[in-house]
Design an enzyme around this catalytic site. Structure first.
Site, mmCIF file in Angstrom:
data_model
loop_
_atom_site.group_PDB
_atom_site.id
_atom_site.type_symbol
_atom_site.label_atom_id
_atom_site.label_comp_id
_atom_site.label_asym_id
_atom_site.label_seq_id
_atom_site.Cartn_x
_atom_site.Cartn_y
_atom_site.Cartn_z
ATOM 1 N N HIS A 1 0.842 -1.199 0.000
ATOM 2 C CA HIS A 1 0.000 0.000 0.000
ATOM 3 C C HIS A 1 0.883 1.256 0.000
ATOM 4 O O HIS A 1 0.637 2.196 -0.751
ATOM 5 C CB HIS A 1 -0.866 0.055 1.266
ATOM 6 C CG HIS A 1 -1.945 -0.986 1.361
ATOM 7 N ND1 HIS A 1 -2.115 -1.766 2.480
ATOM 8 C CD2 HIS A 1 -2.916 -1.370 0.492
ATOM 9 C CE1 HIS A 1 -3.164 -2.565 2.306
ATOM 10 N NE2 HIS A 1 -3.659 -2.366 1.105
ATOM 11 N N SER B 1 -3.053 -7.475 3.273
ATOM 12 C CA SER B 1 -3.254 -7.327 4.720
ATOM 13 C C SER B 1 -3.602 -8.676 5.341
ATOM 14 O O SER B 1 -3.189 -8.977 6.473
ATOM 15 C CB SER B 1 -4.382 -6.332 5.001
ATOM 16 O OG SER B 1 -4.097 -5.084 4.448
ATOM 17 N N LYS C 1 -17.452 -5.866 7.157
ATOM 18 C CA LYS C 1 -16.176 -6.513 7.488
ATOM 19 C C LYS C 1 -15.880 -6.344 8.973
ATOM 20 O O LYS C 1 -16.200 -5.308 9.558
ATOM 21 C CB LYS C 1 -15.034 -5.875 6.675
ATOM 22 C CG LYS C 1 -15.013 -6.322 5.226
ATOM 23 C CD LYS C 1 -13.740 -5.836 4.523
ATOM 24 C CE LYS C 1 -13.725 -6.239 3.060
ATOM 25 N NZ LYS C 1 -12.586 -5.644 2.328
ATOM 26 N N ARG D 1 -2.536 -6.386 -8.299
ATOM 27 C CA ARG D 1 -1.450 -7.308 -7.974
ATOM 28 C C ARG D 1 -1.373 -8.447 -8.969
ATOM 29 O O ARG D 1 -0.330 -8.827 -9.433
ATOM 30 C CB ARG D 1 -1.653 -7.886 -6.565
ATOM 31 C CG ARG D 1 -1.262 -6.938 -5.469
ATOM 32 C CD ARG D 1 -1.843 -7.362 -4.157
ATOM 33 N NE ARG D 1 -3.309 -7.275 -4.189
ATOM 34 C CZ ARG D 1 -4.077 -7.411 -3.142
ATOM 35 N NH1 ARG D 1 -3.545 -7.679 -1.988
ATOM 36 N NH2 ARG D 1 -5.377 -7.301 -3.236
#
Ligand code: ADP
Length: 157
Positions: free
Chosen positions: A16, A127, A40, A89
């Site tokens: 990040h 993460s 979440k 990614r």
């Protein structure tokens, strides 16, 4: 041009941070927006995540950190930001990201989503990977900013 970089950042990783630093070279300002996603269950509170991001980005002048509950395009209009910055990614990121970019465009035609390819060394990093390692006491100092290493040591999983 002002860019928003929205995400969960639970917690912020070196991937990040790399994206923020590169984005800050391209845009007048980058606003990192911690999303308060009610569905979440995060490890760190929104306030803690903001604090973590502020600490590790204080060497970058044109970066702001904030949080927002609601539609990203609404926040973009509020801040007069025309760009949503996101990282890619792998191919697996692509489908969801493209869907989100199209959806946001239908909500406000004034928004453009710009993707930056992840730096090679962080292409595996997320993460969730960091939390998985930290939960079992593994070293994460090569994956997250220094201030986050300590927070992960103190975290209750
Ligand atoms: P979200 O829940 O919105 O996907 P994340 O915090 O997981 O939030 O990610 C925010 C953004 O950062 C996404 O665009 C994601 O693709 C990007 N990102 C995540 N990890 C990396 C990384 N290692 N390198 C580059 N970009 C990344």
């Amino acid at each position: 041009m002002i860019a928003l970089y929205p995400g969960s950042f639970d917690p912020i990783t070196l991937g990040h941070l790399d994206l923020i630093e590169r984005g800050a070279k391209l845009f007048e300002k980058v606003i990192v927006v911690v999303s308060c996603n009610p569905t979440k269950k995060p490890l760190f509170s929104v306030e803690k995540r903001i604090q973590q991001i502020v600490k590790c980005t204080n060497h970058v002048e044109n970066v702001e950190v904030d949080s927002f509950l609601g539609l990203t395009v609404k926040y973009a209009q509020l801040k007069q930001a025309q760009v949503i910055l996101r990282g890619l990614r792998a191919l697996s990121d692509f489908e969801g990201e493209l869907q989100m970019a199209h959806t946001n465009k239908t909500l406000w035609d004034g928004i453009e989503t710009i993707f930056l390819a992840t730096s090679n060394e962080y292409s595996f990093l997320s993460s969730s990977v960091v939390k998985e390692i930290a939960r079992f006491g593994g070293a994460v100092n090569h994956l997250v900013p220094e201030n986050v290493v300590q927070d992960l040591k103190n975290a209750t999983f």
